[in-house]
Design a protein around this motif. Structure first.
Motif, PDB file in Angstrom:
ATOM      1  N   VAL A 260       0.835  -1.197   0.000  1.00 14.05           N
ATOM      2  CA  VAL A 260       0.000   0.000   0.000  1.00 14.05           C
ATOM      3  C   VAL A 260       0.871   1.249   0.000  1.00 14.05           C
ATOM      4  N   ILE A 261       0.420   2.260  -0.728  1.00 17.48           N
ATOM      5  CA  ILE A 261       1.032   3.587  -0.701  1.00 17.48           C
ATOM      6  C   ILE A 261       0.144   4.476   0.162  1.00 17.48           C
ATOM      7  N   ILE A 262       0.711   5.074   1.218  1.00 19.42           N
ATOM      8  CA  ILE A 262      -0.081   5.903   2.129  1.00 19.42           C
ATOM      9  C   ILE A 262       0.512   7.301   2.232  1.00 19.42           C
ATOM     10  N   ASP A 263      -0.295   8.207   2.761  1.00 15.92           N
ATOM     11  CA  ASP A 263       0.098   9.603   2.927  1.00 15.92           C
ATOM     12  C   ASP A 263       0.780   9.781   4.277  1.00 15.92           C
ATOM     13  N   GLY A 264       2.096   9.939   4.253  1.00 17.48           N
ATOM     14  CA  GLY A 264       2.845  10.105   5.488  1.00 17.48           C
ATOM     15  C   GLY A 264       2.654  11.451   6.146  1.00 17.48           C
ATOM     16  N   ARG A 265       1.927  12.359   5.485  1.00 13.22           N
ATOM     17  CA  ARG A 265       1.655  13.672   6.086  1.00 13.22           C
ATOM     18  C   ARG A 265       0.534  13.591   7.119  1.00 13.22           C
ATOM     19  N   ILE A 266      -0.171  12.473   7.144  1.00 14.96           N
ATOM     20  CA  ILE A 266      -1.255  12.271   8.110  1.00 14.96           C
ATOM     21  C   ILE A 266      -0.684  11.595   9.347  1.00 14.96           C
ATOM     22  N   PRO A 267      -0.768  12.231  10.514  1.00 14.66           N
ATOM     23  CA  PRO A 267      -0.223  11.602  11.723  1.00 14.66           C
ATOM     24  C   PRO A 267      -0.841  10.229  11.972  1.00 14.66           C
ATOM     25  N   HIS A 268       0.003   9.262  12.318  1.00 14.31           N
ATOM     26  CA  HIS A 268      -0.406   7.890  12.648  1.00 14.31           C
ATOM     27  C   HIS A 268      -1.085   7.191  11.468  1.00 14.31           C
ATOM     28  N   SER A 269      -0.681   7.564  10.251  1.00 10.29           N
ATOM     29  CA  SER A 269      -1.268   6.938   9.064  1.00 10.29           C
ATOM     30  C   SER A 269      -0.992   5.437   9.031  1.00 10.29           C
ATOM     31  N   ILE A 270       0.103   5.000   9.628  1.00  8.31           N
ATOM     32  CA  ILE A 270       0.420   3.565   9.648  1.00  8.31           C
ATOM     33  C   ILE A 270      -0.628   2.801  10.449  1.00  8.31           C
ATOM     34  N   LEU A 271      -0.977   3.321  11.628  1.00 11.31           N
ATOM     35  CA  LEU A 271      -1.991   2.663  12.450  1.00 11.31           C
ATOM     36  C   LEU A 271      -3.352   2.693  11.776  1.00 11.31           C
ATOM     37  N   ILE A 272      -3.678   3.813  11.117  1.00 11.18           N
ATOM     38  CA  ILE A 272      -4.957   3.914  10.408  1.00 11.18           C
ATOM     39  C   ILE A 272      -5.028   2.840   9.322  1.00 11.18           C
ATOM     40  N   GLU A 273      -3.919   2.643   8.602  1.00  2.76           N
ATOM     41  CA  GLU A 273      -3.888   1.648   7.538  1.00  2.76           C
ATOM     42  C   GLU A 273      -4.057   0.231   8.078  1.00  2.76           C
ATOM     43  N   LEU A 274      -3.357  -0.090   9.147  1.00  2.77           N
ATOM     44  CA  LEU A 274      -3.326  -1.472   9.629  1.00  2.77           C
ATOM     45  C   LEU A 274      -4.507  -1.831  10.526  1.00  2.77           C
ATOM     46  N   PHE A 275      -5.008  -0.859  11.300  1.00  6.20           N
ATOM     47  CA  PHE A 275      -5.969  -1.185  12.353  1.00  6.20           C
ATOM     48  C   PHE A 275      -7.362  -0.590  12.131  1.00  6.20           C
ATOM     49  N   SER A 276      -7.744  -0.360  10.869  1.00  9.00           N
ATOM     50  CA  SER A 276      -9.093   0.140  10.603  1.00  9.00           C
ATOM     51  C   SER A 276      -9.691  -0.607   9.423  1.00  9.00           C
ATOM     52  N   ASP A 277     -11.011  -0.543   9.301  1.00  8.80           N
ATOM     53  CA  ASP A 277     -11.718  -1.282   8.253  1.00  8.80           C
ATOM     54  C   ASP A 277     -11.332  -0.831   6.858  1.00  8.80           C
ATOM     55  N   LYS A 278     -11.310   0.480   6.636  1.00 11.88           N
ATOM     56  CA  LYS A 278     -11.110   1.005   5.294  1.00 11.88           C
ATOM     57  C   LYS A 278      -9.643   1.262   4.957  1.00 11.88           C
ATOM     58  N   GLY A 279      -8.802   1.373   5.983  1.00 10.64           N
ATOM     59  CA  GLY A 279      -7.413   1.673   5.715  1.00 10.64           C
ATOM     60  C   GLY A 279      -7.246   3.073   5.160  1.00 10.64           C
ATOM     61  N   ILE A 280      -6.168   3.275   4.456  1.00  6.70           N
ATOM     62  CA  ILE A 280      -5.847   4.602   3.928  1.00  6.70           C
ATOM     63  C   ILE A 280      -4.943   4.421   2.719  1.00  6.70           C
ATOM     64  N   GLY A 281      -5.021   5.305   1.744  1.00  8.84           N
ATOM     65  CA  GLY A 281      -4.124   5.216   0.611  1.00  8.84           C
ATOM     66  C   GLY A 281      -4.599   4.260  -0.469  1.00  8.84           C
ATOM     67  N   THR A 282      -3.633   3.748  -1.260  1.00  9.62           N
ATOM     68  CA  THR A 282      -3.929   2.871  -2.392  1.00  9.62           C
ATOM     69  C   THR A 282      -3.347   1.492  -2.145  1.00  9.62           C
ATOM     70  N   LEU A 283      -4.211   0.477  -2.191  1.00 10.43           N
ATOM     71  CA  LEU A 283      -3.818  -0.914  -1.973  1.00 10.43           C
ATOM     72  C   LEU A 283      -3.573  -1.586  -3.314  1.00 10.43           C
ATOM     73  N   PHE A 284      -2.473  -2.335  -3.410  1.00  7.75           N
ATOM     74  CA  PHE A 284      -2.147  -3.087  -4.636  1.00  7.75           C
ATOM     75  C   PHE A 284      -2.348  -4.570  -4.378  1.00  7.75           C
ATOM     76  N   HIS A 285      -2.954  -5.255  -5.341  1.00 10.29           N
ATOM     77  CA  HIS A 285      -3.219  -6.687  -5.170  1.00 10.29           C
ATOM     78  C   HIS A 285      -3.155  -7.394  -6.520  1.00 10.29           C
TER      79      HIS A 285
END
Length: 285
Positions: A260-285
């Motif tokens: 996944v590519i995420i926006d590092g300008r958002i505080p705690h974006s890593i936790l949002i990506e890993l520990f939420s339903d929708k995540g954040i950014g663009t997921l590749f599969h």
């Protein structure tokens, strides 16, 4: 905004399935962009890494540092040279990259993790033969810019087994001992594949892949890697996003569970990506 005890309990219980999902799994984070410059964002990233490690995630932090290399060269009175928009790396510049990335930046990040109560160890691609490098093949000669010929994960596995967060600077050597500067996105993808990581996270300064680069509301939430060539041809994936997306595609092909590519300008974006339903950014599969 302060949360009540009930709100905090609700947040933790909602995160529980994700904590269980990632328990004992490896997550490789490519750390870069504004999150390396802004002190508040840097603190949030270090906090996220320590929290993940505390709940059983095997966290590996891979970092670049182009702006720091440029600034150091300037202080030395050495002018950066570019060929076709890409930095030419002569032998002296490669040595500066080794000094800045493996010497200063890596140890600064180790110390920052320590201030948040975590345990980290600074490594580079030269340690334990982690990254065997070779000269990058391109239409123009870029000097000592390298690509990865082989990955030996033993030193990273040893650090993880001992309870440390490996902080990895992306310089490597070839079999003749020449030092090469390696693109951090490429190195993170190769390492994630070799470690059998559950997730590869690339931190950037944009929300993710945008259908219209000037409009952040046009975020593309997920991309099938089979469609990537068409997206490049259409110009939706262009410029610096091309190598980032190609790194994500490579990691998927090598068996990484999620990239996944995420926006590092958002505080705690890593936790949002890993520990939420929708995540954040663009997921590749």
């Amino acid at each position: 905004m302060e949360l009540s005890n009930a709100d905090m309990a609700r947040v933790l219980t909602q995160a529980l399935p994700y904590i269980q999902k990632y328990d004992g799994k490896t997550v490789v984070i490519k750390y870069g962009g504004n999150a390396m410059i802004d002190e508040e964002l840097k603190s949030a990233v270090m906090c996220d890494a320590v929290l993940l490690a505390a709940v059983g995630v095997r966290v590996v932090l891979v970092h670049g540092g182009g702006p720091e290399i440029t600034a150091t060269l300037q202080r030395m009175g050495k002018e950066s040279r570019f060929v076709g928009g890409l930095r030419y790396t002569d032998r002296e510049t490669a040595e500066v990259a080794q000094m800045v990335l493996a010497g200063k930046l890596s140890k600064d990040l180790v110390a920052a993790i320590g201030r948040h109560g975590g345990r980290a160890v600074g490594l580079c691609g030269m340690d334990g033969g982690l990254f065997e490098a070779r000269k990058k093949q391109s239409d123009t000669d870029l000097g000592f810019v390298g690509e990865i010929a082989a990955v030996n994960t033993a030193v990273v596995e040893d650090a993880l087994h001992s309870g440390y967060i490996p902080v990895i600077a992306t310089v490597g050597t070839d079999r003749e001992g020449n030092v090469y500067n390696i693109n951090a996105d490429t190195a993170a993808a190769a390492l994630a594949g070799s470690l059998g990581a559950e997730n590869l996270i690339l931190m950037t300064d944009v929300r993710g892949l945008l259908k219209n680069p000037g409009d952040e509301s046009t975020l593309i939430a997920d991309v099938g890697i089979a469609s990537l060539p068409a997206l490049i041809e259409q110009g939706i994936v262009s410029g610096g996003m091309i190598p980032k997306c190609e790194c994500c595609a490579t990691a998927v092909r090598e068996g990484v569970g999620h990239t996944v590519i995420i926006d590092g300008r958002i505080p705690h974006s890593i936790l949002i990506e890993l520990f939420s339903d929708k995540g954040i950014g663009t997921l590749f599969h």
